[in-house]
Scaffold this motif. Structure first.
Motif, PDB file in Angstrom:
ATOM      1  N   THR A   1      -7.717   5.457  -2.824  1.00  0.00           N
ATOM      2  CA  THR A   1      -6.563   5.569  -2.272  1.00  0.00           C
ATOM      3  C   THR A   1      -6.303   6.929  -2.022  1.00  0.00           C
ATOM      4  O   THR A   1      -6.660   7.882  -2.672  1.00  0.00           O
ATOM      5  CB  THR A   1      -5.795   4.829  -3.041  1.00  0.00           C
ATOM      6  OG1 THR A   1      -5.501   5.220  -4.175  1.00  0.00           O
ATOM      7  CG2 THR A   1      -5.830   3.199  -2.939  1.00  0.00           C
TER       8      THR A   1
ATOM      9  N   TRP B   1      -2.749  -9.890  -2.657  1.00  0.00           N
ATOM     10  CA  TRP B   1      -2.732  -8.712  -2.174  1.00  0.00           C
ATOM     11  C   TRP B   1      -1.287  -8.042  -2.469  1.00  0.00           C
ATOM     12  O   TRP B   1      -0.327  -8.520  -2.060  1.00  0.00           O
ATOM     13  CB  TRP B   1      -3.122  -8.676  -0.691  1.00  0.00           C
ATOM     14  CG  TRP B   1      -3.613  -7.085  -0.278  1.00  0.00           C
ATOM     15  CD1 TRP B   1      -2.733  -6.161  -0.061  1.00  0.00           C
ATOM     16  CD2 TRP B   1      -4.816  -6.794   0.147  1.00  0.00           C
ATOM     17  NE1 TRP B   1      -3.579  -5.009   0.212  1.00  0.00           N
ATOM     18  CE2 TRP B   1      -5.080  -5.307   0.300  1.00  0.00           C
ATOM     19  CE3 TRP B   1      -6.057  -7.355  -0.412  1.00  0.00           C
ATOM     20  CZ2 TRP B   1      -6.135  -4.524   0.641  1.00  0.00           C
ATOM     21  CZ3 TRP B   1      -7.208  -6.598  -0.018  1.00  0.00           C
ATOM     22  CH2 TRP B   1      -7.109  -5.242   0.455  1.00  0.00           C
TER      23      TRP B   1
ATOM     24  N   SER C   1       0.699  -4.136  -1.939  1.00  0.00           N
ATOM     25  CA  SER C   1       0.611  -2.827  -1.547  1.00  0.00           C
ATOM     26  C   SER C   1       1.727  -1.777  -2.064  1.00  0.00           C
ATOM     27  O   SER C   1       2.882  -2.445  -2.046  1.00  0.00           O
ATOM     28  CB  SER C   1       0.856  -2.967   0.111  1.00  0.00           C
ATOM     29  OG  SER C   1       0.895  -1.582   0.713  1.00  0.00           O
TER      30      SER C   1
ATOM     31  N   THR D   1       0.029   5.304   0.501  1.00  0.00           N
ATOM     32  CA  THR D   1      -0.143   3.713   0.021  1.00  0.00           C
ATOM     33  C   THR D   1      -1.580   3.411  -0.689  1.00  0.00           C
ATOM     34  O   THR D   1      -2.585   3.719  -0.213  1.00  0.00           O
ATOM     35  CB  THR D   1       0.188   2.877   1.582  1.00  0.00           C
ATOM     36  OG1 THR D   1       1.073   3.046   2.129  1.00  0.00           O
ATOM     37  CG2 THR D   1      -0.181   1.407   1.177  1.00  0.00           C
TER      38      THR D   1
ATOM     39  N   ASN E   1      -3.660   0.121  -1.898  1.00  0.00           N
ATOM     40  CA  ASN E   1      -3.687  -1.513  -1.831  1.00  0.00           C
ATOM     41  C   ASN E   1      -4.362  -2.078  -2.763  1.00  0.00           C
ATOM     42  O   ASN E   1      -5.570  -1.667  -3.418  1.00  0.00           O
ATOM     43  CB  ASN E   1      -4.528  -1.755  -0.389  1.00  0.00           C
ATOM     44  CG  ASN E   1      -3.697  -1.324   0.813  1.00  0.00           C
ATOM     45  OD1 ASN E   1      -2.646  -2.026   1.031  1.00  0.00           O
ATOM     46  ND2 ASN E   1      -4.023  -0.192   1.637  1.00  0.00           N
ATOM     47  N   ASN E   2      -3.810  -3.032  -3.574  1.00  0.00           N
ATOM     48  CA  ASN E   2      -4.436  -3.820  -4.608  1.00  0.00           C
ATOM     49  C   ASN E   2      -4.683  -5.122  -4.461  1.00  0.00           C
ATOM     50  O   ASN E   2      -4.036  -6.077  -4.635  1.00  0.00           O
ATOM     51  CB  ASN E   2      -3.453  -3.321  -5.687  1.00  0.00           C
ATOM     52  CG  ASN E   2      -3.221  -2.118  -5.788  1.00  0.00           C
ATOM     53  OD1 ASN E   2      -3.817  -1.065  -6.108  1.00  0.00           O
ATOM     54  ND2 ASN E   2      -1.997  -1.783  -5.579  1.00  0.00           N
TER      55      ASN E   2
END
Length: 387
Positions: A22, A73, A75, A94, A96-97
């Motif tokens: 990221t 998900w 963010s 940002t 994202n996971n």
């Protein structure tokens, strides 16, 4: 066969996404599920409204009598404000996971579970940081994927136990910061480790229950070839670096208010932030963070059989002055959270959650009046289904 292929493809996709880098000044604050975000993780180790409970307390799996799947998900968008007499720099980014959880009851009392999620990610621009330490190492990019195998056992209607084994893989970028210089030497690293977690849930009755969980995080050791940096400059001999992650201890409660549609949830969590340390190039400790505590309280309103709404507040009590090996400004923070559940049918539901984090100023370097402040917006969606 189609369902089996779907799960294999989904798992492969999640693992691929979870291990990607990221960018910009991002940090991860434990975004295991959108449902948890909607209540600032108040009651997260006990509420068990979908399979994601196993990320915080494996004993929560005992509360399900059918197979459960949850996929989601989250963010995390952060804003870092670094100030010094020379001016103010603002940067944002940002992360994202993704996450996937699956629980399978084997018998009336015994359940098995599997999950994969990202629970640590960061990327920090050291050019925004004026630190008093010279030639110190910092982790400036970090991605950690966690895979867990867990089991739970229901001793009786009042007491359940859980245990899990965690496999963590981390990769990132280690930077050598030289004071007052913009140029940094950078080295790639990666490694893996095994941790574990233990948990229990005490159920007083259907309206009141309490949970306690402990997570031991692995200390990942990796060897980086520092004989040559990214620019090709000869520096030092290969070095072994220990990448620590914090252990956590969490207590949670859930209390349904009699004769109402409201429930109160709450949590207190201890985080071993002292595991994060600043190292010099000879791997000597320069300074470390202090352990932290955060507490949260929230309410849940069961509108009807289709809608559930939530809101919560959380406060991170411990402020870390200075910058650690994980070069992210970590301060006392206020969380304001909200979200809802929509029950699609008897077997499926979807959750949405948001959290807004307001960080207080921290003192990075008192000698030059340097401060930092971090804010964040977290959002997530979660789909859950029983079989």
């Amino acid at each position: 066969m189609k369902m089996h292929l779907f799960f294999k493809t989904l798992l492969a996709s999640l693992i691929f996404i979870a291990t990607q880098h990221t960018y910009a000044n991002t940090f991860q604050v434990g975004s295991q599920s959108a449902t948890g975000l909607s209540r600032a993780y108040a009651g997260e180790a006990v509420i068990a409204d979908n399979a994601s409970v196993m990320a915080r307390n494996a004993a929560g799996m005992a509360m399900f009598y059918k197979k459960q799947m949850s996929i989601g998900w989250t963010s995390d968008t952060s804003l870092l404000i670094a100030s010094s007499p020379s001016g103010t720099e603002v940067s944002h980014g940002t992360a994202n996971n993704p996450n996937l959880y699956f629980i399978m009851p084997v018998s009336d009392n015994f359940s098995l579970g599997f999950d994969v999620h990202t629970n640590q990610s960061a990327n920090t621009d050291l050019n925004n940081i004026n630190d008093s330490a010279s030639e110190a190492y910092y982790i400036t990019e970090l991605n950690r994927m966690n895979t867990e195998l867990a089991s739970s056992y229901r001793i009786n209607t009042h007491w359940s136990l859980g245990v899990g084994i965690d496999y963590a893989y981390a990769d990132g970028l280690l930077s050598e910061k030289i004071r007052n210089e913009k140029q940094n030497n950078s080295f790639d690293f990666n490694g893996s480790g095994v941790g574990f977690n233990l948990g229990t849930i005490i159920t007083i009755n259907r309206h009141h229950r309490f949970g306690l969980s402990f997570h031991y995080s692995p200390r990942i050791t990796t060897t980086i070839d520092t004989s040559k940096d990214i620019a090709g400059t000869i520096t030092t001999t290969p070095s072994t670096i220990a990448i620590p992650f914090p252990d956590t201890l969490e207590f949670s409660g859930y209390d349904k208010i009699p004769a109402t549609l409201f429930a109160v949830t709450y949590s207190v969590q201890w985080v071993q932030w002292s595991s994060f340390q600043t190292k010099d190039k000879n791997n000597n400790e320069l300074k470390s963070w202090t352990d932290g505590i955060n507490s949260s309280i929230g309410w849940t309103y069961y509108v009807n059989t289709t809608w559930i709404v939530r809101s919560a507040y959380r406060y991170d009590w411990t402020q870390q002055n200075g910058i650690s090996a994980l070069a992210t400004a970590n301060s006392k923070r206020h969380w304001f959270a909200a979200g809802f559940t929509y029950q699609i049918n008897k077997k499926a539901k979807i959750d949405f959650g948001w959290s807004f984090l307001l960080g207080q100023h921290i003192e990075v370097d008192p000698a030059i009046n340097s401060t930092a402040q971090t804010h964040a917006i977290l959002a997530g969606v979660q789909y859950s289904r029983s079989f």
